[in-house]
Scaffold this motif. Structure first.
Motif, PDB file in Angstrom:
ATOM      1  N   ASP A   1      96.740  39.851  37.461  1.00 28.78           N
ATOM      2  CA  ASP A   1      95.860  39.955  38.621  1.00 28.78           C
ATOM      3  C   ASP A   1      96.160  38.767  39.525  1.00 28.78           C
ATOM      4  O   ASP A   1      95.950  37.610  39.122  1.00 28.78           O
ATOM      5  N   PRO A   2      96.687  39.003  40.725  1.00 28.24           N
ATOM      6  CA  PRO A   2      96.985  37.861  41.595  1.00 28.24           C
ATOM      7  C   PRO A   2      95.741  37.029  41.877  1.00 28.24           C
ATOM      8  O   PRO A   2      94.599  37.501  41.769  1.00 28.24           O
ATOM      9  N   ARG A   3      95.971  35.801  42.225  1.00 30.07           N
ATOM     10  CA  ARG A   3      94.843  34.914  42.557  1.00 30.07           C
ATOM     11  C   ARG A   3      93.948  35.577  43.596  1.00 30.07           C
ATOM     12  O   ARG A   3      94.407  36.228  44.539  1.00 30.07           O
ATOM     13  N   GLY A   4      92.644  35.460  43.379  1.00 25.77           N
ATOM     14  CA  GLY A   4      91.667  36.072  44.265  1.00 25.77           C
ATOM     15  C   GLY A   4      91.254  37.470  43.866  1.00 25.77           C
ATOM     16  O   GLY A   4      90.355  38.045  44.491  1.00 25.77           O
ATOM     17  N   VAL A   5      91.872  38.022  42.816  1.00 25.74           N
ATOM     18  CA  VAL A   5      91.718  39.452  42.511  1.00 25.74           C
ATOM     19  C   VAL A   5      91.263  39.668  41.065  1.00 25.74           C
ATOM     20  O   VAL A   5      91.756  39.019  40.138  1.00 25.74           O
ATOM     21  N   GLY A   6      90.357  40.620  40.884  1.00 21.11           N
ATOM     22  CA  GLY A   6      90.065  41.185  39.577  1.00 21.11           C
ATOM     23  C   GLY A   6      89.613  40.193  38.534  1.00 21.11           C
ATOM     24  O   GLY A   6      88.621  39.476  38.692  1.00 21.11           O
TER      25      GLY A   6
ATOM     26  N   SER B   1      91.315  37.579  37.473  1.00 18.07           N
ATOM     27  CA  SER B   1      91.680  36.200  37.778  1.00 18.07           C
ATOM     28  C   SER B   1      90.536  35.549  38.554  1.00 18.07           C
ATOM     29  O   SER B   1      89.509  36.175  38.812  1.00 18.07           O
ATOM     30  N   THR B   2      90.692  34.275  38.911  1.00 19.08           N
ATOM     31  CA  THR B   2      89.694  33.646  39.771  1.00 19.08           C
ATOM     32  C   THR B   2      89.617  34.464  41.055  1.00 19.08           C
ATOM     33  O   THR B   2      90.576  34.508  41.829  1.00 19.08           O
ATOM     34  N   ALA B   3      88.492  35.134  41.261  1.00 15.04           N
ATOM     35  CA  ALA B   3      88.428  36.217  42.248  1.00 15.04           C
ATOM     36  C   ALA B   3      87.539  35.866  43.433  1.00 15.04           C
ATOM     37  O   ALA B   3      86.556  35.123  43.309  1.00 15.04           O
ATOM     38  N   VAL B   4      87.895  36.426  44.567  1.00 13.28           N
ATOM     39  CA  VAL B   4      87.040  36.384  45.748  1.00 13.28           C
ATOM     40  C   VAL B   4      85.933  37.414  45.560  1.00 13.28           C
ATOM     41  O   VAL B   4      86.203  38.595  45.337  1.00 13.28           O
ATOM     42  N   ASN B   5      84.705  36.967  45.618  1.00 12.73           N
ATOM     43  CA  ASN B   5      83.553  37.859  45.497  1.00 12.73           C
ATOM     44  C   ASN B   5      82.467  37.316  46.406  1.00 12.73           C
ATOM     45  O   ASN B   5      81.911  36.242  46.149  1.00 12.73           O
ATOM     46  N   CYS B   6      82.179  38.038  47.464  1.00 13.04           N
ATOM     47  CA  CYS B   6      81.280  37.531  48.496  1.00 13.04           C
ATOM     48  C   CYS B   6      79.855  38.060  48.359  1.00 13.04           C
ATOM     49  O   CYS B   6      79.055  37.911  49.294  1.00 13.04           O
ATOM     50  N   PHE B   7      79.548  38.671  47.220  1.00 13.08           N
ATOM     51  CA  PHE B   7      78.207  39.214  46.992  1.00 13.08           C
ATOM     52  C   PHE B   7      77.611  38.598  45.735  1.00 13.08           C
ATOM     53  O   PHE B   7      78.312  38.386  44.740  1.00 13.08           O
ATOM     54  N   ALA B   8      76.318  38.326  45.803  1.00 13.63           N
ATOM     55  CA  ALA B   8      75.639  37.714  44.657  1.00 13.63           C
ATOM     56  C   ALA B   8      75.438  38.698  43.517  1.00 13.63           C
ATOM     57  O   ALA B   8      75.457  38.315  42.342  1.00 13.63           O
ATOM     58  N   ARG B   9      75.253  39.968  43.843  1.00 11.34           N
ATOM     59  CA  ARG B   9      74.988  40.978  42.821  1.00 11.34           C
ATOM     60  C   ARG B   9      75.738  42.261  43.172  1.00 11.34           C
ATOM     61  O   ARG B   9      75.984  42.539  44.357  1.00 11.34           O
TER      62      ARG B   9
ATOM     63  N   VAL C   1      88.590  49.708  29.010  1.00  9.03           N
ATOM     64  CA  VAL C   1      87.766  48.522  29.214  1.00  9.03           C
ATOM     65  C   VAL C   1      87.159  48.603  30.599  1.00  9.03           C
ATOM     66  O   VAL C   1      87.643  49.335  31.465  1.00  9.03           O
ATOM     67  N   PRO C   2      86.079  47.870  30.859  1.00 14.08           N
ATOM     68  CA  PRO C   2      85.475  47.908  32.198  1.00 14.08           C
ATOM     69  C   PRO C   2      86.447  47.432  33.261  1.00 14.08           C
ATOM     70  O   PRO C   2      87.219  46.497  33.058  1.00 14.08           O
ATOM     71  N   ILE C   3      86.415  48.094  34.411  1.00 13.12           N
ATOM     72  CA  ILE C   3      87.212  47.670  35.557  1.00 13.12           C
ATOM     73  C   ILE C   3      86.527  46.460  36.188  1.00 13.12           C
ATOM     74  O   ILE C   3      85.311  46.468  36.405  1.00 13.12           O
ATOM     75  N   PRO C   4      87.257  45.404  36.507  1.00 15.39           N
ATOM     76  CA  PRO C   4      86.631  44.250  37.150  1.00 15.39           C
ATOM     77  C   PRO C   4      86.182  44.592  38.558  1.00 15.39           C
ATOM     78  O   PRO C   4      86.579  45.607  39.134  1.00 15.39           O
ATOM     79  N   TYR C   5      85.366  43.734  39.123  1.00 19.15           N
ATOM     80  CA  TYR C   5      84.955  43.914  40.506  1.00 19.15           C
ATOM     81  C   TYR C   5      86.173  43.829  41.413  1.00 19.15           C
ATOM     82  O   TYR C   5      86.976  42.889  41.326  1.00 19.15           O
TER      83      TYR C   5
ATOM     84  N   GLU D   1      86.844  42.560  49.970  1.00 18.87           N
ATOM     85  CA  GLU D   1      87.157  41.198  50.378  1.00 18.87           C
ATOM     86  C   GLU D   1      88.314  40.592  49.588  1.00 18.87           C
ATOM     87  O   GLU D   1      88.917  39.604  50.018  1.00 18.87           O
ATOM     88  N   GLN D   2      88.663  41.173  48.427  1.00 19.88           N
ATOM     89  CA  GLN D   2      89.766  40.604  47.646  1.00 19.88           C
ATOM     90  C   GLN D   2      91.114  40.911  48.294  1.00 19.88           C
ATOM     91  O   GLN D   2      91.899  40.001  48.574  1.00 19.88           O
TER      92      GLN D   2
END
Length: 540
Positions: free
Chosen positions: A133-138, A140-148, A371-375, A379-380
């Motif tokens: 998963d490239p950086r910022g994605v899935g 990996s350390t991911a971009v996620n702009c929502f709290a929930r 397995v569960p799909i990551p968020y 925005e990623q």
């Protein structure tokens, strides 16, 4: 239940393509970014501690740390999620093949296992296949702009589907993406500045070092071709073999490295609008030439079927069928054109339902992944694109650009114009990005694969990639859809396998055909024709 067999894999991949197209609707500009072609400080190779993972007993997983900023490696680190399937041929292993599924925003830890059976058998036997998963994605350390998760769902449901139609929807669309940008600005602005393709190319070189390979063997699809080209020019001496399938024109992506604000959004520069229009025309022509039991939308001839489609679009602009607006239908069409089987047949069925005034039946649910799909929020992929590709910064110009694109590319022109509009308000600029040159001599030549009628990355982009790189050979897939991997050809597989295994390139001008024509029963597989395969454009 785990998915097995290429048909099920392609079906799930078609759904993933739809997600990828959605990811592509958030793009941005990085007009004042620093070039990434200078030397970066030396960084130790990460350690990979492989462990069996939940993808299945055949797959191993690992998590590694890499610098957030390779120019300041002693500061913050981020994590990359990595997955591997070992070579299946005892005693025949050559090395490691790294795979990027595209996007940007494609999670390799999900898509490589799901699509593993699409790799040629000889490649599976001879190489460990590794993706990440490239950086910022899935994962990996991911971009996620929502709290929930509920916030993300609410945001998604609040914007027009496909693209906006009419003044009110345009206002709603622009407001939605301004809101997303504000959320992202508040979340992790430092991460947003370090998810460019150049950053990911440096991660890829770290992974190459971590598995002990002296040079890189790589397969990239769609956006993965731009990543591959970036790697090849940042690390030209490290290229062992590189297959780039469904190519992005790197000059178009970077606006020819110009510091000026571009007049056109990235996807219009790339020609995605014209590629999609040409592929749609092929879809309607082949559908009209097929019997109704093979293509439900057929009107008995190509011309009549094109007229029927145009009439349906006029109807939907005035009177949506349930939630199926004109914008949603065009977006669904562009996505469905990516994978011919079963995508084109299913699309014909949906269009026929809409023609009859009926809401299309939902597709049968696919088996759940193991397995569960990551968020994987928009925005990623958008954060990656925002780092690389400049676009007009004024949201108010996109309606005029849409109308101009529609003159040459019809409905597809409208879709691909608005796919880039969210860049107008994107909050981050890449700290390091690579904008060329693209012709640094590589240790070994690159194999470029272009499909004649590709609705996302047109054939002319493959021609441009082959011309831009210092040493590349173009293989033409004389077929349809987004990538030869997702629209199989034994011919392409044979050429790719031989090249990846022993470095043998196809003959100059080599042309392949898909294993199965649209709306037709399976035919003899993988026809080969050589000479002149790289001459015709996917769109005029």
């Amino acid at each position: 239940m785990a998915i097995s067999g290429p048909t099920a894999v392609r079906a799930r991949r078609a759904a993933a393509i739809a997600t990828a197209v959605s990811c592509l609707t958030v793009v941005g500009t990085a007009q004042n970014a620093t070039a990434a072609d200078g030397p970066a400080p030396s960084v130790p190779a990460p350690q990979l501690e492989w462990k069996p993972c939940a993808r299945g007993p055949e797959f191993d997983c690992a998590t590694v740390k890499v610098p957030l900023d390779y120019r300041n490696p002693g500061r913050r680190t981020i994590e990359l999620a990595v997955v591997k399937r070992k070579a299946t041929g005892p005693g025949r292993r050559i090395g490691t093949l790294f795979f990027n599924p595209g996007g940007p925003g494609g999670p390799g830890t999900v898509e490589m296992p799901q699509n593993y059976q699409l790799f040629p058998q000889e490649i599976r036997a001879r190489f460990d296949i590794v993706s990440w998963d490239p950086r910022g994605v899935g994962n990996s350390t991911a971009v996620n702009c929502f709290a929930r998760p509920e916030e993300a769902k609410a945001w998604m449901s609040g914007r027009p589907a496909g693209f906006p139609v009419g003044e009110r929807q345009r206002a709603d669309w622009i407001a939605a993406y301004k809101d997303l940008s504000q959320r992202c600005r508040q979340h992790d602005p430092e991460l947003l500045r370090h998810v460019s393709t150049a950053d990911t190319a440096r991660d890829l070189d770290q992974l190459r070092r971590a598995v002990g390979e002296p040079q890189l063997t790589y397969l990239g699809i769609s956006y993965g071709t731009f990543l591959g080209a970036t790697y090849a020019n940042l690390f030209p001496g490290k290229v062992r073999a590189m297959v780039l399938d469904s190519n992005i024109d790197p000059q178009a992506w970077t606006n020819h490295a110009s510091s000026k604000e571009p007049e056109l959004p990235v996807f219009l520069r790339m020609g995605s609008d014209r590629g999609a229009a040409a592929t749609l025309d092929q879809f309607l022509s082949l559908c009209g030439s097929a019997p109704i039991d093979a293509c439900a939308f057929s009107a008995g001839s190509p011309e009549a079927t094109r007229d029927k489609f145009d009439e349906l679009m006029r109807r939907l602009r005035a009177h949506p069928v349930g939630a199926w607006t004109y914008g949603r239908t065009v977006g669904d069409m562009v996505s469905a054109l990516n994978v011919v089987h079963p995508g084109w047949t299913d699309l014909a069925g949906r269009l026929q339902s809409l023609w009859q005034g009926r809401v299309p039946k939902p597709s049968a649910p696919l088996p759940a992944p193991p397995v569960p799909i990551p968020y994987l929020g928009e925005e990623q992929g958008g954060a990656v694109l925002c780092s690389d590709s400049p676009n007009p910064r004024d949201p108010g110009v996109y309606h005029a650009l849409e109308e101009a694109a529609a003159i040459g590319a019809g409905d597809a022109g409208r879709f691909w114009t608005w796919a880039a509009e969210p860049c107008a308000t994107w909050p981050a600029v890449a700290a390091n990005r690579y904008r060329g040159p693209w012709n640094k001599p590589t240790a070994h030549p690159v194999l470029v694969v272009g499909t004649r009628y590709d609705p996302a990355t047109p054939y002319r982009a493959a021609q441009a990639m082959a011309e831009d790189l210092a040493d590349a050979r173009l293989l033409t897939n004389d077929g349809y859809g987004h990538s030869a991997m997702l629209n199989p050809s034994d011919c392409v597989d044979a050429y790719e396998s031989r090249y990846l295994i022993d470095g043998t390139l196809p003959p100059a001008g080599a042309t392949c055909r898909p294993d199965r024509a649209p709306f037709a029963a399976p035919e003899p597989r993988g026809g080969i024709a050589t000479g002149g395969g790289g001459l015709a454009l996917a769109a005029s």
